[in-house]
Design a protein around this motif. Structure first.
Motif, PDB file in Angstrom:
ATOM      1  N   VAL A  16      26.612  84.475  50.839  1.00  0.00           N
ATOM      2  CA  VAL A  16      27.766  84.233  51.689  1.00  0.00           C
ATOM      3  C   VAL A  16      28.973  83.966  50.802  1.00  0.00           C
ATOM      4  CG1 VAL A  16      28.754  82.695  53.419  1.00  0.00           C
ATOM      5  CG2 VAL A  16      26.332  83.282  53.512  1.00  0.00           C
ATOM      6  N   PHE A  17      30.040  84.709  51.026  1.00  0.00           N
ATOM      7  CA  PHE A  17      31.271  84.524  50.292  1.00  0.00           C
ATOM      8  C   PHE A  17      32.330  83.985  51.244  1.00  0.00           C
ATOM      9  CE2 PHE A  17      29.422  88.381  48.202  1.00  0.00           C
ATOM     10  CZ  PHE A  17      29.014  87.732  47.047  1.00  0.00           C
ATOM     11  N   ALA A  18      33.329  83.346  50.663  1.00  0.00           N
ATOM     12  CA  ALA A  18      34.439  82.856  51.455  1.00  0.00           C
ATOM     13  C   ALA A  18      35.254  84.045  51.968  1.00  0.00           C
ATOM     14  CB  ALA A  18      35.315  81.955  50.592  1.00  0.00           C
ATOM     15  N   MET A  19      35.852  83.877  53.116  1.00  0.00           N
ATOM     16  CA  MET A  19      36.746  84.886  53.682  1.00  0.00           C
ATOM     17  C   MET A  19      38.182  84.453  53.387  1.00  0.00           C
ATOM     18  SD  MET A  19      34.795  87.151  55.081  1.00  0.00           S
ATOM     19  CE  MET A  19      35.977  88.052  56.041  1.00  0.00           C
ATOM     20  N   ALA A  20      39.008  85.401  52.956  1.00  0.00           N
ATOM     21  CA  ALA A  20      40.394  85.087  52.620  1.00  0.00           C
ATOM     22  C   ALA A  20      41.281  85.123  53.852  1.00  0.00           C
ATOM     23  CB  ALA A  20      40.922  86.061  51.577  1.00  0.00           C
ATOM     24  N   LEU A  93      25.134  73.480  43.487  1.00  0.00           N
ATOM     25  CA  LEU A  93      25.957  74.505  42.860  1.00  0.00           C
ATOM     26  C   LEU A  93      25.194  75.193  41.736  1.00  0.00           C
ATOM     27  CD1 LEU A  93      29.366  72.624  42.555  1.00  0.00           C
ATOM     28  CD2 LEU A  93      28.466  73.934  44.474  1.00  0.00           C
ATOM     29  N   LYS A  94      25.448  76.481  41.575  1.00  0.00           N
ATOM     30  CA  LYS A  94      24.888  77.260  40.475  1.00  0.00           C
ATOM     31  C   LYS A  94      26.022  77.591  39.515  1.00  0.00           C
ATOM     32  CE  LYS A  94      21.614  79.428  43.588  1.00  0.00           C
ATOM     33  NZ  LYS A  94      21.400  80.617  44.390  1.00  0.00           N
ATOM     34  N   GLU A  95      25.753  77.540  38.216  1.00  0.00           N
ATOM     35  CA  GLU A  95      26.765  77.870  37.214  1.00  0.00           C
ATOM     36  C   GLU A  95      27.178  79.334  37.342  1.00  0.00           C
ATOM     37  OE1 GLU A  95      28.580  76.007  34.753  1.00  0.00           O
ATOM     38  OE2 GLU A  95      27.859  74.621  36.295  1.00  0.00           O
ATOM     39  N   GLY A  96      28.476  79.585  37.359  1.00  0.00           N
ATOM     40  CA  GLY A  96      28.976  80.951  37.445  1.00  0.00           C
ATOM     41  C   GLY A  96      28.744  81.602  38.794  1.00  0.00           C
ATOM     42  N   GLU A  97      28.557  80.766  39.819  1.00  0.00           N
ATOM     43  CA  GLU A  97      28.285  81.295  41.162  1.00  0.00           C
ATOM     44  C   GLU A  97      29.533  81.957  41.743  1.00  0.00           C
ATOM     45  OE1 GLU A  97      26.229  79.774  45.284  1.00  0.00           O
ATOM     46  OE2 GLU A  97      27.011  78.280  43.895  1.00  0.00           O
ATOM     47  N   GLU A  98      29.337  83.122  42.334  1.00  0.00           N
ATOM     48  CA  GLU A  98      30.422  83.845  42.961  1.00  0.00           C
ATOM     49  C   GLU A  98      30.773  83.187  44.288  1.00  0.00           C
ATOM     50  OE1 GLU A  98      30.145  88.143  44.473  1.00  0.00           O
ATOM     51  OE2 GLU A  98      30.568  88.277  42.325  1.00  0.00           O
ATOM     52  N   VAL A  99      32.065  82.862  44.472  1.00  0.00           N
ATOM     53  CA  VAL A  99      32.490  82.226  45.718  1.00  0.00           C
ATOM     54  C   VAL A  99      33.399  83.126  46.549  1.00  0.00           C
ATOM     55  CG1 VAL A  99      32.221  79.882  44.865  1.00  0.00           C
ATOM     56  CG2 VAL A  99      34.404  81.015  44.577  1.00  0.00           C
ATOM     57  N   PHE A 100      33.903  84.191  45.925  1.00  0.00           N
ATOM     58  CA  PHE A 100      34.782  85.115  46.645  1.00  0.00           C
ATOM     59  C   PHE A 100      34.660  86.490  46.005  1.00  0.00           C
ATOM     60  CE2 PHE A 100      38.869  87.291  47.208  1.00  0.00           C
ATOM     61  CZ  PHE A 100      39.009  87.217  48.577  1.00  0.00           C
ATOM     62  N   ARG A 101      34.655  87.531  46.834  1.00  0.00           N
ATOM     63  CA  ARG A 101      34.592  88.915  46.335  1.00  0.00           C
ATOM     64  C   ARG A 101      35.401  89.787  47.281  1.00  0.00           C
ATOM     65  NH1 ARG A 101      31.024  92.761  43.755  1.00  0.00           N
ATOM     66  NH2 ARG A 101      29.747  91.069  42.967  1.00  0.00           N
ATOM     67  N   GLU A 102      36.166  90.702  46.677  1.00  0.00           N
ATOM     68  CA  GLU A 102      36.921  91.647  47.480  1.00  0.00           C
ATOM     69  C   GLU A 102      36.938  92.994  46.788  1.00  0.00           C
ATOM     70  OE1 GLU A 102      41.379  91.864  49.267  1.00  0.00           O
ATOM     71  OE2 GLU A 102      40.178  90.103  49.641  1.00  0.00           O
ATOM     72  N   ARG A 103      36.743  94.026  47.563  1.00  0.00           N
ATOM     73  CA  ARG A 103      36.768  95.396  47.040  1.00  0.00           C
ATOM     74  C   ARG A 103      38.215  95.761  46.703  1.00  0.00           C
ATOM     75  NH1 ARG A 103      37.974 100.079  49.397  1.00  0.00           N
ATOM     76  NH2 ARG A 103      38.178  99.134  51.442  1.00  0.00           N
ATOM     77  N   THR A 104      38.442  96.336  45.499  1.00  0.00           N
ATOM     78  CA  THR A 104      39.791  96.734  45.111  1.00  0.00           C
ATOM     79  C   THR A 104      39.902  98.239  44.862  1.00  0.00           C
ATOM     80  OG1 THR A 104      39.302  96.079  42.838  1.00  0.00           O
ATOM     81  CG2 THR A 104      40.464  94.480  44.213  1.00  0.00           C
ATOM     82  N   ARG A 115      32.668  80.128  40.169  1.00  0.00           N
ATOM     83  CA  ARG A 115      32.877  78.691  40.001  1.00  0.00           C
ATOM     84  C   ARG A 115      31.941  78.146  38.920  1.00  0.00           C
ATOM     85  NH1 ARG A 115      29.629  76.913  43.195  1.00  0.00           N
ATOM     86  NH2 ARG A 115      30.573  77.387  45.186  1.00  0.00           N
ATOM     87  N   PHE A 116      32.477  77.259  38.095  1.00  0.00           N
ATOM     88  CA  PHE A 116      31.703  76.519  37.111  1.00  0.00           C
ATOM     89  C   PHE A 116      31.953  75.036  37.334  1.00  0.00           C
ATOM     90  CE2 PHE A 116      32.825  80.564  35.180  1.00  0.00           C
ATOM     91  CZ  PHE A 116      31.599  81.018  34.720  1.00  0.00           C
ATOM     92  N   PHE A 117      31.001  74.197  36.939  1.00  0.00           N
ATOM     93  CA  PHE A 117      31.189  72.747  37.025  1.00  0.00           C
ATOM     94  C   PHE A 117      31.112  72.174  35.621  1.00  0.00           C
ATOM     95  CE2 PHE A 117      29.292  68.414  37.806  1.00  0.00           C
ATOM     96  CZ  PHE A 117      30.482  67.848  38.222  1.00  0.00           C
ATOM     97  N   ASP A 118      32.226  71.615  35.145  1.00  0.00           N
ATOM     98  CA  ASP A 118      32.287  70.964  33.839  1.00  0.00           C
ATOM     99  C   ASP A 118      31.888  69.511  34.058  1.00  0.00           C
ATOM    100  OD1 ASP A 118      32.915  69.743  31.460  1.00  0.00           O
ATOM    101  OD2 ASP A 118      34.942  70.572  31.323  1.00  0.00           O
ATOM    102  N   GLN A 119      30.611  69.240  33.910  1.00  0.00           N
ATOM    103  CA  GLN A 119      30.080  67.916  34.225  1.00  0.00           C
ATOM    104  C   GLN A 119      30.665  66.838  33.314  1.00  0.00           C
ATOM    105  OE1 GLN A 119      25.837  67.898  34.474  1.00  0.00           O
ATOM    106  NE2 GLN A 119      25.796  65.997  35.636  1.00  0.00           N
ATOM    107  N   LYS A 120      30.869  67.155  32.048  1.00  0.00           N
ATOM    108  CA  LYS A 120      31.405  66.182  31.084  1.00  0.00           C
ATOM    109  C   LYS A 120      32.766  65.658  31.532  1.00  0.00           C
ATOM    110  CE  LYS A 120      32.784  65.778  26.255  1.00  0.00           C
ATOM    111  NZ  LYS A 120      32.882  66.489  24.979  1.00  0.00           N
TER     112      LYS A 120
END
Length: 154
Positions: A16-20, A93-104, A115-120
């Protein structure tokens, strides 16, 4: 009926990706035939992180091909994500998980936000880039959101 079940099953496996949501646009090149070339600004909420909205600006090719959805949009994009409410993780959350995609382009090119999460540093990092089936583009943009307490309204 069996084909319908297979298609529905396949759709359930697709992430599931976010809708713009369109925020606005400006014309950059006048086209006599078809829509003008433009820069569009869109917003989307992170589907797994409540309280985060990302704003994406990107070029959209006009003309006859662009109007028919056959033109290939440029790889450049800009992103700015902001905390718009209290941040909470709705799912793991998964590292490098795709949250949005659009055909160009019609088939071969897509733009995505990961998305990445910088825990530090307790910070969410969002990266936008474009790729093709055969060769991607090194052009990218990044934004970061430190996770801070959200002030409560009096």
């Amino acid at each position: 009926m069996r084909i319908v079940k297979i298609l529905l099953g396949a759709l359930m496996v697709v992430p599931v990706f976010a809708m713009a949501e369109s925020i606005g646009e400006v014309s950059t090149v006048f086209k006599l035939m078809g829509p003008n070339d433009k820069i569009v600004v869109e917003a989307f909420d992170d589907p797994k992180v409540a309280g985060v909205t990302c704003y994406l600006s990107r070029a959209k090719t006009g003309g006859v091909k662009g109007g028919l959805g056959l033109a290939e949009d440029r790889a450049e994009a800009s992103i700015a994500c902001r905390q718009v409410g209290p941040i909470s993780f709705l799912e793991k959350l998964k590292e490098g998980e795709e949250v949005f995609r659009e055909r160009t382009s019609l088939v071969f090119k897509t733009m995505q936000v990961v998305r990445f999460f910088d825990q530090k540093r307790n910070t969410l990092v969002y990266l936008v880039y474009s790729d093709r089936v055969i060769e991607g583009s090194p052009q990218n943009a990044v934004t970061a959101i430190p996770i801070l307490p959200w002030p409560e309204k009096p």
